[in-house]
Each structure stands twice: as structure tokens, then as C-alpha cells.
Design a protein around this motif. Structure first.
Motif, short mmCIF file in Angstrom:
data_model
loop_
_atom_site.label_atom_id
_atom_site.label_comp_id
_atom_site.label_asym_id
_atom_site.label_seq_id
_atom_site.Cartn_x
_atom_site.Cartn_y
_atom_site.Cartn_z
N SER A 1 1.01 12.51 -6.19
CA SER A 1 2.32 12.35 -6.56
C SER A 1 2.88 11.41 -5.45
O SER A 1 2.72 11.27 -4.31
CB SER A 1 3.14 13.81 -6.43
N LEU A 2 4.09 10.85 -6.16
CA LEU A 2 4.80 10.16 -5.30
C LEU A 2 6.24 10.32 -4.76
O LEU A 2 6.66 11.13 -5.30
CB LEU A 2 5.37 8.70 -6.11
N ASP A 3 6.29 10.16 -3.32
CA ASP A 3 7.42 10.65 -2.66
C ASP A 3 8.49 9.61 -2.51
O ASP A 3 8.35 8.38 -3.04
CB ASP A 3 7.21 11.17 -1.48
N GLY A 4 9.52 9.84 -2.03
CA GLY A 4 10.66 8.68 -1.85
C GLY A 4 10.54 7.46 -1.15
O GLY A 4 10.73 6.53 -1.55
N ALA A 5 9.45 7.59 -0.21
CA ALA A 5 8.93 6.50 0.45
C ALA A 5 8.13 5.45 -0.73
O ALA A 5 8.20 4.38 -0.65
CB ALA A 5 8.23 6.53 1.82
N ASP A 6 7.33 6.33 -1.16
CA ASP A 6 6.47 5.48 -2.17
C ASP A 6 7.47 4.95 -3.15
O ASP A 6 7.29 3.70 -3.73
CB ASP A 6 5.72 6.57 -2.78
N GLN A 7 8.36 5.63 -3.71
CA GLN A 7 9.36 5.04 -5.02
C GLN A 7 10.18 3.71 -4.17
O GLN A 7 10.24 2.79 -4.90
CB GLN A 7 10.22 6.17 -5.15
N THR A 8 10.58 3.73 -2.98
CA THR A 8 11.16 2.74 -2.65
C THR A 8 10.39 1.50 -2.65
O THR A 8 10.65 0.38 -2.95
CB THR A 8 11.81 2.98 -0.99
N ARG B 1 0.96 -1.12 -0.11
CA ARG B 1 0.10 -0.03 -0.07
C ARG B 1 0.87 1.12 -0.13
O ARG B 1 1.95 1.34 0.61
CB ARG B 1 -0.92 0.04 1.22
N ILE B 2 0.45 2.09 -0.62
CA ILE B 2 1.27 3.53 -0.80
C ILE B 2 -0.04 4.67 -0.47
O ILE B 2 -1.15 4.35 -1.01
CB ILE B 2 1.60 3.80 -2.37
N TYR B 3 0.46 5.41 0.47
CA TYR B 3 -0.56 6.34 1.10
C TYR B 3 -0.20 7.68 0.75
O TYR B 3 0.89 8.05 0.39
CB TYR B 3 -0.50 6.20 2.72
N PHE B 4 -1.22 8.66 0.40
CA PHE B 4 -1.24 9.84 -0.27
C PHE B 4 -1.81 10.93 0.51
O PHE B 4 -2.64 10.67 1.50
CB PHE B 4 -1.98 9.73 -1.62
N ASP B 5 -1.15 12.09 0.63
CA ASP B 5 -1.93 13.38 1.44
C ASP B 5 -3.29 13.63 0.43
O ASP B 5 -3.34 13.26 -0.55
CB ASP B 5 -0.86 14.29 1.07
N TYR B 6 -3.86 14.44 1.31
CA TYR B 6 -5.22 14.84 0.62
C TYR B 6 -5.17 15.65 -0.47
O TYR B 6 -4.14 16.45 -0.60
CB TYR B 6 -6.06 15.75 1.84
N ARG B 7 -5.92 15.20 -1.57
CA ARG B 7 -5.81 15.71 -3.04
C ARG B 7 -4.49 15.64 -3.66
O ARG B 7 -4.09 16.35 -4.68
CB ARG B 7 -6.31 17.38 -3.17
#
Length: 160
Positions: free
Chosen positions: A65-72, A56-62
Motif C-alpha cells: 500500500s502507498l502512504d502519504g510520502a509515496d503519494q507525494t 524510488r518508493i519504499y515499502f514495509d515488509y509484506r
């Protein structure tokens, strides 16, 4: 289900549980998950390594975009998928309960599409991936507060 697929499913589930016990907690808001359910890959597909522990990848409201943790997390999936070319995954985008159904379907699609594009750029064959959006129709957490909403804004990576 034939004996080989059943044995592979049991083995993969055990590996997932073992890997999730050793994984570090996520730095993003949202619950860390225990991995994915074992499954597909086609009849007779040999799994060369355990699936990544985080699915699972979590996102901020609205945000989509992918951040470094998501990319890992996605890098782990890219490595796994490139080593297991017969395995297929679904990238399922979700939103929280706020906003219209149409807006949440669109943001869910953007989130899943961004994960898909990242995996393709990382060398995963496009035919291994499918993208879908459930919008706000399948919440992971009940509740009407930020704690629940932060768990619902996600992309789930599932074997198919």
C-alpha cells in the motif's frame, strides 16, 4: 544517438543532479536516491520540466500500500508525465530476499500496480506507463538484515 537527444540527455541529467541536491531526505526506511537516468520520450520529444528528484518508493515488509510520502512522490511524477505526454516510464516492483521467488514476484507486481493505478487516477495516460516485477532477483542492497531488506522492498520509476 542524434545530437538533439544527446543534448537533452545531458541537460536532463544536470537538472536531475541539481534537483536532488535540494531535495529533502525521505522519511521512510531506505536510501534516498538521486533521481532517474535521463533517456526516452521518443525522438524529438521536448522535456518541459526536470524529472522528479525521487524515483524510488519504499515499502514495509509484506506491504504494497502507498502512504502519504509515496503519494507525494507519485504526484510529482504525475505532474511531470502529464506535462510530457511523449515520455514513458516503467514502474518496476521489487521484493527482499525473504520468501519464495513466486511470493516476491507477486508482491513486486502489487507494489508496481498500485503505483500505476495511482498515476492513472491522477490523470497520467495509461500508455505512458508499464508495470513489471523483478521480485527478489535485483536487490538494490547486499546484505541479510533489515537495513538491506528495507532498500530492496521498492518500486523504481525509470524513463524508458
Amino acid at each position: 544517438m542524434n545530437v538533439f537527444r544527446l543534448a537533452a540527455s545531458v541537460l536532463a541529467t544536470g537538472l536531475i543532479l541539481a534537483a536532488s541536491a535540494c531535495s529533502s531526505p525521505s522519511t521512510k526506511t531506505g536510501a534516498d536516491d538521486a533521481g532517474v537516468s535521463a533517456g526516452a520520450g521518443g525522438a524529438g520529444a521536448a522535456i518541459s520540466s526536470a524529472t522528479p528528484a525521487q524515483s524510488r518508493i519504499y515499502f514495509d515488509y509484506r506491504q504494497a500500500s502507498l502512504d502519504g510520502a509515496d503519494q507525494t512522490i507519485l504526484d510529482g511524477w504525475a505532474t511531470y508525465l502529464k506535462a510530457n505526454a511523449r515520455v514513458r516510464v516503467s514502474l518496476e516492483g521489487h521484493g527482499d530476499e525473504r520468501g519464495s521467488a513466486a511470493v516476491n514476484l507477486a508482491i513486486g507486481d502489487s507494489r508496481a500496480s498500485n503505483a500505476n493505478a495511482y498515476l492513472v487516477r491522477a490523470g497520467v495516460a495509461a500508455m505512458q506507463l508499464s508495470v513489471t516485477s523483478h521480485g527478489k532477483s535485483r536487490p538494490a542492497a547486499a546484505g541479510h538484515d533489515e537495513a538491506a531488506w528495507s532498500q530492496n522492498r521498492r518500486v523504481e520509476i525509470t524513463l524508458r
